[in-house]
Design a protein around this motif. Structure first.
Motif, PDB file in Angstrom:
ATOM      1  N   ARG A  12      20.170  35.697  -1.506  1.00 28.27           N
ATOM      2  CA  ARG A  12      20.621  36.746  -0.583  1.00 28.27           C
ATOM      3  C   ARG A  12      20.287  38.139  -1.102  1.00 28.27           C
ATOM      4  O   ARG A  12      20.073  38.333  -2.252  1.00 28.27           O
ATOM      5  CB  ARG A  12      22.111  36.632  -0.321  1.00 28.27           C
ATOM      6  CG  ARG A  12      22.988  37.177  -1.422  1.00 28.27           C
ATOM      7  CD  ARG A  12      24.425  36.804  -1.169  1.00 28.27           C
ATOM      8  NE  ARG A  12      25.322  37.545  -2.015  1.00 28.27           N
ATOM      9  CZ  ARG A  12      25.653  37.193  -3.265  1.00 28.27           C
ATOM     10  NH1 ARG A  12      25.115  36.126  -3.795  1.00 28.27           N
ATOM     11  NH2 ARG A  12      26.478  37.930  -3.970  1.00 28.27           N
ATOM     12  N   PRO A  53      34.216  28.521  -7.171  1.00 31.10           N
ATOM     13  CA  PRO A  53      33.930  28.992  -5.814  1.00 31.10           C
ATOM     14  C   PRO A  53      34.329  27.935  -4.792  1.00 31.10           C
ATOM     15  O   PRO A  53      34.220  26.732  -5.059  1.00 31.10           O
ATOM     16  CB  PRO A  53      32.408  29.209  -5.827  1.00 31.10           C
ATOM     17  CG  PRO A  53      31.893  28.355  -6.928  1.00 31.10           C
ATOM     18  CD  PRO A  53      32.996  28.234  -7.942  1.00 31.10           C
ATOM     19  N   VAL A  67      37.098  32.476  -4.333  1.00 26.15           N
ATOM     20  CA  VAL A  67      37.233  31.693  -5.565  1.00 26.15           C
ATOM     21  C   VAL A  67      38.696  31.282  -5.722  1.00 26.15           C
ATOM     22  O   VAL A  67      39.611  31.939  -5.203  1.00 26.15           O
ATOM     23  CB  VAL A  67      36.760  32.476  -6.812  1.00 26.15           C
ATOM     24  CG1 VAL A  67      35.270  32.747  -6.749  1.00 26.15           C
ATOM     25  CG2 VAL A  67      37.536  33.780  -6.977  1.00 26.15           C
ATOM     26  N   PRO A  78      39.282  36.314  -2.017  1.00 19.29           N
ATOM     27  CA  PRO A  78      37.997  36.586  -1.358  1.00 19.29           C
ATOM     28  C   PRO A  78      36.989  37.167  -2.349  1.00 19.29           C
ATOM     29  O   PRO A  78      37.374  37.905  -3.266  1.00 19.29           O
ATOM     30  CB  PRO A  78      38.353  37.616  -0.282  1.00 19.29           C
ATOM     31  CG  PRO A  78      39.835  37.611  -0.177  1.00 19.29           C
ATOM     32  CD  PRO A  78      40.373  37.126  -1.472  1.00 19.29           C
ATOM     33  N   LEU A  79      35.736  36.823  -2.153  1.00 22.64           N
ATOM     34  CA  LEU A  79      34.672  37.354  -3.000  1.00 22.64           C
ATOM     35  C   LEU A  79      33.758  38.188  -2.109  1.00 22.64           C
ATOM     36  O   LEU A  79      32.892  37.655  -1.419  1.00 22.64           O
ATOM     37  CB  LEU A  79      33.892  36.217  -3.661  1.00 22.64           C
ATOM     38  CG  LEU A  79      32.810  36.617  -4.658  1.00 22.64           C
ATOM     39  CD1 LEU A  79      33.402  37.435  -5.800  1.00 22.64           C
ATOM     40  CD2 LEU A  79      32.117  35.385  -5.212  1.00 22.64           C
ATOM     41  N   PRO A  80      34.002  39.519  -2.064  1.00 21.59           N
ATOM     42  CA  PRO A  80      33.223  40.357  -1.153  1.00 21.59           C
ATOM     43  C   PRO A  80      31.725  40.247  -1.406  1.00 21.59           C
ATOM     44  O   PRO A  80      31.285  40.053  -2.529  1.00 21.59           O
ATOM     45  CB  PRO A  80      33.723  41.772  -1.472  1.00 21.59           C
ATOM     46  CG  PRO A  80      35.073  41.575  -2.058  1.00 21.59           C
ATOM     47  CD  PRO A  80      34.983  40.288  -2.826  1.00 21.59           C
ATOM     48  N   ARG A  81      30.992  40.395  -0.324  1.00 19.14           N
ATOM     49  CA  ARG A  81      29.526  40.395  -0.325  1.00 19.14           C
ATOM     50  C   ARG A  81      28.940  39.073  -0.786  1.00 19.14           C
ATOM     51  O   ARG A  81      27.855  39.037  -1.343  1.00 19.14           O
ATOM     52  CB  ARG A  81      28.980  41.554  -1.159  1.00 19.14           C
ATOM     53  CG  ARG A  81      28.104  42.467  -0.308  1.00 19.14           C
ATOM     54  CD  ARG A  81      27.537  43.604  -1.084  1.00 19.14           C
ATOM     55  NE  ARG A  81      26.475  43.233  -1.974  1.00 19.14           N
ATOM     56  CZ  ARG A  81      25.801  44.077  -2.742  1.00 19.14           C
ATOM     57  NH1 ARG A  81      26.109  45.345  -2.713  1.00 19.14           N
ATOM     58  NH2 ARG A  81      24.846  43.674  -3.523  1.00 19.14           N
ATOM     59  N   SER A  82      29.666  38.023  -0.559  1.00 22.24           N
ATOM     60  CA  SER A  82      29.097  36.700  -0.797  1.00 22.24           C
ATOM     61  C   SER A  82      28.739  36.110   0.567  1.00 22.24           C
ATOM     62  O   SER A  82      29.207  36.597   1.606  1.00 22.24           O
ATOM     63  CB  SER A  82      30.090  35.816  -1.542  1.00 22.24           C
ATOM     64  OG  SER A  82      31.294  35.717  -0.838  1.00 22.24           O
ATOM     65  N   ARG A 113      23.860  27.046  -3.958  1.00 24.43           N
ATOM     66  CA  ARG A 113      23.501  27.930  -5.069  1.00 24.43           C
ATOM     67  C   ARG A 113      22.216  28.704  -4.743  1.00 24.43           C
ATOM     68  O   ARG A 113      22.137  29.909  -4.965  1.00 24.43           O
ATOM     69  CB  ARG A 113      23.332  27.089  -6.326  1.00 24.43           C
ATOM     70  CG  ARG A 113      22.576  27.745  -7.454  1.00 24.43           C
ATOM     71  CD  ARG A 113      23.466  28.597  -8.303  1.00 24.43           C
ATOM     72  NE  ARG A 113      22.738  29.090  -9.464  1.00 24.43           N
ATOM     73  CZ  ARG A 113      22.783  30.343  -9.871  1.00 24.43           C
ATOM     74  NH1 ARG A 113      23.505  31.218  -9.245  1.00 24.43           N
ATOM     75  NH2 ARG A 113      22.123  30.719 -10.940  1.00 24.43           N
ATOM     76  N   VAL A 171      22.930  31.414  -2.233  1.00 22.66           N
ATOM     77  CA  VAL A 171      23.681  32.525  -2.833  1.00 22.66           C
ATOM     78  C   VAL A 171      22.737  33.422  -3.618  1.00 22.66           C
ATOM     79  O   VAL A 171      22.785  34.648  -3.520  1.00 22.66           O
ATOM     80  CB  VAL A 171      24.802  31.980  -3.741  1.00 22.66           C
ATOM     81  CG1 VAL A 171      25.364  33.073  -4.612  1.00 22.66           C
ATOM     82  CG2 VAL A 171      25.908  31.366  -2.900  1.00 22.66           C
ATOM     83  N   VAL A 172      21.860  32.810  -4.381  1.00 23.67           N
ATOM     84  CA  VAL A 172      20.951  33.577  -5.240  1.00 23.67           C
ATOM     85  C   VAL A 172      19.926  34.323  -4.383  1.00 23.67           C
ATOM     86  O   VAL A 172      19.549  35.451  -4.693  1.00 23.67           O
ATOM     87  CB  VAL A 172      20.242  32.643  -6.244  1.00 23.67           C
ATOM     88  CG1 VAL A 172      19.127  33.373  -6.968  1.00 23.67           C
ATOM     89  CG2 VAL A 172      21.256  32.095  -7.239  1.00 23.67           C
ATOM     90  N   ALA A 193      28.713  33.949   3.947  1.00 24.92           N
ATOM     91  CA  ALA A 193      29.899  33.630   4.761  1.00 24.92           C
ATOM     92  C   ALA A 193      30.483  32.269   4.415  1.00 24.92           C
ATOM     93  O   ALA A 193      31.687  32.065   4.566  1.00 24.92           O
ATOM     94  CB  ALA A 193      29.524  33.678   6.245  1.00 24.92           C
TER      95      ALA A 193
END
Lengths: 170, 124
Positions: free
Chosen positions: A170, A76, A67, A56-60, A164, A167-168, A62
């Motif tokens: 947020r 990812p 990864v 899990p990749l926290p704070r990514s 992408r 993600v950027v 939902a």
């Protein structure tokens, strides 16, 4: 002196192919995600493989499941159902993921089922209906394939670019 | 010395577990391992500890802080060749300095100096 049969055939040949003779085919990779049957151009897919442990990749966002390590890279993994706001995927023993690439960025996508590669005639593509769900902006068309439900064809590079951007942002 | 015989840099990484996920950090960033509750803890988005009684203590400009953990697995000496930067596509927060491709799973490596900026926040 009469022409040879070959020369006669060449003389009778048309200058160029008629429209009816032009068949442009493309190869698509077809897979299942939840109740959706989706396809993507095979040249945008690098590999399909078994799913290993997901970190899990926290704070990514939902839709980023985490990864995975793959051939010496950290990749990812995206849940397309969450990306399309149509639920969420549950990885299981039969889950696979495939690697898509856009401008050097590799992203993994989880699938519930892999139906393989099929060749389709581009003339068989039909336009996707407008406003057919959150994924409509990423669907380039629909196609009917033997023994499968109607396949929605995805613009995978566009999905990778949009993921992408989200993600950027947020 | 030829490149083929050059020594590969190594780093000692402390491996620990929070909410079922293993993480690692440069062992030099951890001052000590303490009982949780003795030093002001940081709340992060790494998850809630369930059975943990330990905490990793580290220094910040504001003094010591503690990261509660469920389990400390020990120290691994890792070759730089086994470490990876985070993929650009994830735009991962700076607290995730990279990853270790361990044989069992990918383990995220934390930069403890960034941990205090990594406040708990859920993103949809």
């Amino acid at each position: 002196m009469s022409p040879s049969p070959l020369q006669a055939a060449i003389d009778a040949a048309p200058e160029r192919a008629s429209t009816g003779d032009q068949r442009v085919e493309e190869e698509i990779f077809i897979f299942g995600v939840g109740a959706l049957t989706l396809g993507a151009a095979s040249h945008s897919i690098r590999e399909v493989t078994r799913l290993g442990p997901i970190t899990p990749l926290p704070r990514s966002p939902a839709f980023v499941m985490g990864v995975v390590g793959h051939r010496g890279d950290v990749v990812p993994l995206v849940d397309l159902l969450r990306f399309f706001a149509q639920g969420e995927m549950k990885p299981g023993g039969r889950s696979r993921f495939y690697i898509g690439e856009n401008q050097g960025q590799r992203v993994g996508f989880l699938t519930d089922a892999v139906f393989g590669l099929r060749r389709i005639d581009t003339a068989d593509r039909i336009q996707a209906p407008m406003g057919s769900g959150a994924q409509s902006e990423f669907v380039t068309g629909l196609v009917r394939v033997k023994d499968l439900p109607t396949v929605s064809l995805l613009d995978l590079p566009r999905i990778i670019a949009a993921a992408r951007a989200r993600v950027v942002a947020r | 010395m030829t490149p083929a015989t050059a020594a590969v840099p190594e780093v000692d990484v402390l491996i620990f577990e929070i909410a079922g996920t293993r993480y690692g950090t440069d062992v030099t960033q951890v001052t000590r391992i303490s009982r949780s509750g003795t030093v002001k803890p940081v709340r992060t988005a790494l998850g809630e500890t369930s059975a943990g009684t330990k905490a990793l203590v580290f220094n910040t400009p504001a003094g010591e802080r503690a990261l509660p953990v469920d389990r400390v697995h020990g120290v691994e000496r890792l070759k730089a060749t086994d470490l990876r930067r985070m993929p650009v596509a994830t735009a991962a927060p700076a607290v995730f300095a990279g990853a270790w491709l361990s044989p069992a799973a990918t383990i995220l490596l934390l930069d403890m100096s960034q941990l205090v900026h990594f406040a708990e926040r859920k993103i949809e």
